[in-house]
Design a protein around this motif. Structure first.
Motif, PDB file in Angstrom:
ATOM      1  N   LEU A  92       4.916 -22.593 -47.617  1.00 46.25           N
ATOM      2  CA  LEU A  92       5.836 -23.640 -48.075  1.00 46.25           C
ATOM      3  C   LEU A  92       6.120 -24.622 -46.944  1.00 46.25           C
ATOM      4  CD1 LEU A  92       8.459 -21.470 -50.000  1.00 46.25           C
ATOM      5  CD2 LEU A  92       6.462 -22.652 -50.954  1.00 46.25           C
ATOM      6  N   PHE A  93       6.488 -25.849 -47.316  1.00 46.58           N
ATOM      7  CA  PHE A  93       6.908 -26.847 -46.329  1.00 46.58           C
ATOM      8  C   PHE A  93       8.395 -26.631 -46.034  1.00 46.58           C
ATOM      9  CE2 PHE A  93       3.196 -28.953 -48.223  1.00 46.58           C
ATOM     10  CZ  PHE A  93       2.493 -29.276 -47.054  1.00 46.58           C
ATOM     11  N   ASN A  94       8.709 -26.331 -44.768  1.00 48.44           N
ATOM     12  CA  ASN A  94      10.081 -25.982 -44.403  1.00 48.44           C
ATOM     13  C   ASN A  94      11.056 -27.142 -44.517  1.00 48.44           C
ATOM     14  OD1 ASN A  94       9.604 -23.236 -43.804  1.00 48.44           O
ATOM     15  ND2 ASN A  94       8.798 -23.767 -41.784  1.00 48.44           N
ATOM     16  N   HIS A  95      10.534 -28.379 -44.473  1.00 48.97           N
ATOM     17  CA  HIS A  95      11.427 -29.543 -44.536  1.00 48.97           C
ATOM     18  C   HIS A  95      11.703 -29.974 -45.973  1.00 48.97           C
ATOM     19  CE1 HIS A  95       7.468 -31.354 -44.995  1.00 48.97           C
ATOM     20  NE2 HIS A  95       8.050 -32.473 -45.405  1.00 48.97           N
ATOM     21  N   LEU A  96      11.098 -29.293 -46.933  1.00 52.86           N
ATOM     22  CA  LEU A  96      11.325 -29.601 -48.347  1.00 52.86           C
ATOM     23  C   LEU A  96      12.092 -28.466 -49.012  1.00 52.86           C
ATOM     24  CD1 LEU A  96       7.811 -30.964 -49.436  1.00 52.86           C
ATOM     25  CD2 LEU A  96       9.849 -32.300 -48.843  1.00 52.86           C
ATOM     26  N   THR A  97      12.934 -28.819 -49.965  1.00 46.54           N
ATOM     27  CA  THR A  97      13.620 -27.794 -50.759  1.00 46.54           C
ATOM     28  C   THR A  97      12.621 -27.077 -51.664  1.00 46.54           C
ATOM     29  OG1 THR A  97      14.053 -29.337 -52.569  1.00 46.54           O
ATOM     30  CG2 THR A  97      15.734 -29.179 -50.811  1.00 46.54           C
ATOM     31  N   ALA A  98      13.091 -26.020 -52.315  1.00 46.21           N
ATOM     32  CA  ALA A  98      12.244 -25.331 -53.293  1.00 46.21           C
ATOM     33  C   ALA A  98      11.734 -26.315 -54.334  1.00 46.21           C
ATOM     34  CB  ALA A  98      13.042 -24.205 -53.960  1.00 46.21           C
ATOM     35  N   LEU A  99      12.643 -27.164 -54.827  1.00 44.27           N
ATOM     36  CA  LEU A  99      12.259 -28.172 -55.811  1.00 44.27           C
ATOM     37  C   LEU A  99      11.218 -29.136 -55.229  1.00 44.27           C
ATOM     38  CD1 LEU A  99      12.733 -29.434 -58.627  1.00 44.27           C
ATOM     39  CD2 LEU A  99      14.550 -30.815 -57.573  1.00 44.27           C
ATOM     40  N   GLY A 100      11.444 -29.579 -54.006  1.00 42.66           N
ATOM     41  CA  GLY A 100      10.517 -30.501 -53.366  1.00 42.66           C
ATOM     42  C   GLY A 100       9.140 -29.904 -53.167  1.00 42.66           C
ATOM     43  N   ASN A 101       9.085 -28.616 -52.811  1.00 37.76           N
ATOM     44  CA  ASN A 101       7.797 -27.946 -52.641  1.00 37.76           C
ATOM     45  C   ASN A 101       7.021 -27.894 -53.953  1.00 37.76           C
ATOM     46  OD1 ASN A 101       6.942 -26.470 -49.956  1.00 37.76           O
ATOM     47  ND2 ASN A 101       9.195 -26.431 -49.986  1.00 37.76           N
ATOM     48  N   VAL A 102       7.723 -27.623 -55.043  1.00 37.38           N
ATOM     49  CA  VAL A 102       7.040 -27.525 -56.344  1.00 37.38           C
ATOM     50  C   VAL A 102       6.651 -28.912 -56.855  1.00 37.38           C
ATOM     51  CG1 VAL A 102       7.221 -26.689 -58.712  1.00 37.38           C
ATOM     52  CG2 VAL A 102       8.264 -25.377 -56.863  1.00 37.38           C
ATOM     53  N   MET A 103       7.468 -29.906 -56.563  1.00 33.74           N
ATOM     54  CA  MET A 103       7.182 -31.265 -57.029  1.00 33.74           C
ATOM     55  C   MET A 103       6.005 -31.917 -56.308  1.00 33.74           C
ATOM     56  SD  MET A 103      10.946 -33.041 -57.485  1.00 33.74           S
ATOM     57  CE  MET A 103      10.212 -34.674 -57.713  1.00 33.74           C
ATOM     58  N   LEU A 104       5.735 -31.477 -55.087  1.00 38.42           N
ATOM     59  CA  LEU A 104       4.809 -32.208 -54.221  1.00 38.42           C
ATOM     60  C   LEU A 104       3.436 -32.429 -54.860  1.00 38.42           C
ATOM     61  CD1 LEU A 104       4.727 -33.516 -51.433  1.00 38.42           C
ATOM     62  CD2 LEU A 104       3.772 -31.368 -50.546  1.00 38.42           C
ATOM     63  N   GLY A 105       2.840 -31.356 -55.374  1.00 39.09           N
ATOM     64  CA  GLY A 105       1.525 -31.488 -55.996  1.00 39.09           C
ATOM     65  C   GLY A 105       1.563 -32.331 -57.259  1.00 39.09           C
ATOM     66  N   LEU A 106       2.685 -32.266 -57.957  1.00 40.81           N
ATOM     67  CA  LEU A 106       2.816 -33.035 -59.196  1.00 40.81           C
ATOM     68  C   LEU A 106       2.843 -34.536 -58.923  1.00 40.81           C
ATOM     69  CD1 LEU A 106       5.493 -30.788 -60.941  1.00 40.81           C
ATOM     70  CD2 LEU A 106       3.074 -30.997 -61.574  1.00 40.81           C
ATOM     71  N   LEU A 141      15.997 -18.976 -48.051  1.00 39.98           N
ATOM     72  CA  LEU A 141      15.526 -18.084 -49.101  1.00 39.98           C
ATOM     73  C   LEU A 141      14.950 -16.807 -48.506  1.00 39.98           C
ATOM     74  CD1 LEU A 141      13.607 -20.712 -51.289  1.00 39.98           C
ATOM     75  CD2 LEU A 141      15.924 -19.818 -51.688  1.00 39.98           C
ATOM     76  N   SER A 142      15.053 -15.714 -49.242  1.00 43.57           N
ATOM     77  CA  SER A 142      14.403 -14.472 -48.822  1.00 43.57           C
ATOM     78  C   SER A 142      12.887 -14.616 -48.961  1.00 43.57           C
ATOM     79  CB  SER A 142      14.878 -13.304 -49.692  1.00 43.57           C
ATOM     80  OG  SER A 142      14.363 -13.435 -51.013  1.00 43.57           O
ATOM     81  N   GLY A 143      12.156 -13.688 -48.375  1.00 44.64           N
ATOM     82  CA  GLY A 143      10.699 -13.716 -48.510  1.00 44.64           C
ATOM     83  C   GLY A 143      10.251 -13.636 -49.960  1.00 44.64           C
ATOM     84  N   GLY A 144      10.914 -12.806 -50.740  1.00 48.06           N
ATOM     85  CA  GLY A 144      10.561 -12.691 -52.156  1.00 48.06           C
ATOM     86  C   GLY A 144      10.815 -13.980 -52.908  1.00 48.06           C
ATOM     87  N   GLN A 145      11.924 -14.638 -52.580  1.00 47.18           N
ATOM     88  CA  GLN A 145      12.227 -15.919 -53.225  1.00 47.18           C
ATOM     89  C   GLN A 145      11.221 -16.988 -52.803  1.00 47.18           C
ATOM     90  OE1 GLN A 145      16.282 -16.232 -51.870  1.00 47.18           O
ATOM     91  NE2 GLN A 145      17.117 -15.482 -53.813  1.00 47.18           N
ATOM     92  N   GLN A 146      10.838 -16.997 -51.524  1.00 51.34           N
ATOM     93  CA  GLN A 146       9.837 -17.965 -51.068  1.00 51.34           C
ATOM     94  C   GLN A 146       8.511 -17.764 -51.794  1.00 51.34           C
ATOM     95  OE1 GLN A 146       9.550 -18.845 -46.752  1.00 51.34           O
ATOM     96  NE2 GLN A 146      11.302 -17.468 -46.525  1.00 51.34           N
ATOM     97  N   GLN A 147       8.131 -16.507 -51.986  1.00 45.03           N
ATOM     98  CA  GLN A 147       6.871 -16.260 -52.678  1.00 45.03           C
ATOM     99  C   GLN A 147       6.965 -16.678 -54.140  1.00 45.03           C
ATOM    100  OE1 GLN A 147       3.853 -16.385 -52.377  1.00 45.03           O
ATOM    101  NE2 GLN A 147       3.166 -14.404 -51.592  1.00 45.03           N
ATOM    102  N   ARG A 148       8.126 -16.516 -54.748  1.00 41.54           N
ATOM    103  CA  ARG A 148       8.284 -16.970 -56.134  1.00 41.54           C
ATOM    104  C   ARG A 148       8.242 -18.500 -56.229  1.00 41.54           C
ATOM    105  NH1 ARG A 148      13.361 -14.632 -58.702  1.00 41.54           N
ATOM    106  NH2 ARG A 148      14.080 -14.004 -56.624  1.00 41.54           N
ATOM    107  N   VAL A 149       8.748 -19.187 -55.202  1.00 38.57           N
ATOM    108  CA  VAL A 149       8.602 -20.653 -55.161  1.00 38.57           C
ATOM    109  C   VAL A 149       7.115 -21.008 -55.076  1.00 38.57           C
ATOM    110  CG1 VAL A 149       9.045 -22.750 -53.835  1.00 38.57           C
ATOM    111  CG2 VAL A 149      10.870 -21.063 -54.146  1.00 38.57           C
TER     112      VAL A 149
END
Length: 252
Positions: A92-106, A141-149
């Motif tokens: 994941l990109f540390n400077h982006l939120t969970a939402l930002g990480n998922v949005m990036l490719g879109l 986020l925990s490691g499990g949460q990061q992997q779910r992102v």
């Protein structure tokens, strides 16, 4: 019978004199949950990377929905929109939120308008149980949460196939279950998946096919109960005994 979603024939890869795998044939049908097991260093992760063209195979061909994706001039970026991949270490990109990480490719790859991308990303975060963490950064986020992102990020591209490369290996034991539960839900939704893992309980419960690899070759494959209860080869039996003992799963 319909053609496989993903098919590879004669796939080989080596680094210098080290043969990673040799002459691999694999066919993935719609809705397949295929778990690839085997000792470390036998080419499982490299095989996944070759299937979505992150690593170039030395020989062999790969088809996605009947189109040869290893043909000269075929767009690797386009292929990766249809073959999602989840890695061991989240990426994941540390400077982006969970939402930002998922949005990036879109926004960057699929060129969706920002509001449409946001709506899609929120939907995928909700799918993995993290809608309430959309504004959190990876460090929160925990490691499990990061992997779910990371899973949500791959799902957001609406892939035909999902590849999972030991998705729980970097997690603390108590966090493994939440990632496996998301993967179970994907299996129930008929997502086509190839999974490299040491989680034998998950493999037995969810997979419809197990592939055992060693020394760069497919030794044996079949339904979970066939491999776990009646393996054809002694090497398969030895490996399953060791791995179930190591990871604490009961051997039937």
């Amino acid at each position: 019978m319909d053609q496989p979603i993903l098919k590879a024939t004669g796939l080989s890869k080596k680094y210098g004199d080290n043969v990673v795998f040799h002459n691999i044939d694999i066919a993935v049908e719609q809705g397949d949950i295929i778990v690839i097991i085997g000792p470390s260093g036998t080419g499982k992760s490299t095989l996944l990377r070759c299937l979505n063209l992150l690593t170039k195979a030395d020989s062999g061909k790969i088809w996605l929905d009947g189109t040869e994706i290893t043909a000269p001039g075929h767009s690797e970026d386009e292929v990766r929109q249809h073959i999602g991949m989840v890695f061991q270490n989240f990426l994941l990109f540390n400077h982006l939120t969970a939402l930002g990480n998922v949005m990036l490719g879109l926004t960057k790859v699929r060129h969706l308008p920002r509001e449409q991308a946001r709506e899609k990303a929120l939907s995928e975060l909700n799918r993995v149980g993290l809608a309430d963490r959309a504004g959190h950064y990876p460090g929160q986020l925990s490691g499990g949460q990061q992997q779910r992102v990371a899973i949500a990020r791959a799902l957001a591209m609406d892939p035909r196939v999902m590849l999972f490369d030991e998705p729980t290996s970097a997690l603390d034991p108590e966090l493994i279950g939440e990632v496996l539960e998301v993967m179970r839900q994907l299996a129930m939704q008929k997502m086509t998946m190839l999974v490299v893992t040491h989680e034998m309980g998950f493999a037995r419960e969810v997979a419809n096919r197990i592939i055992f690899m060693e020394k760069g070759s497919i030794v044996e494959e079949g339904a979970p109960n066939e491999l776990f209860l009646r393996p054809k080869f002694e090497r398969t039996r030895e490996f399953l005994w060791k791995i179930t003992e190591l990871y604490g799963h009961k051997k039937e």
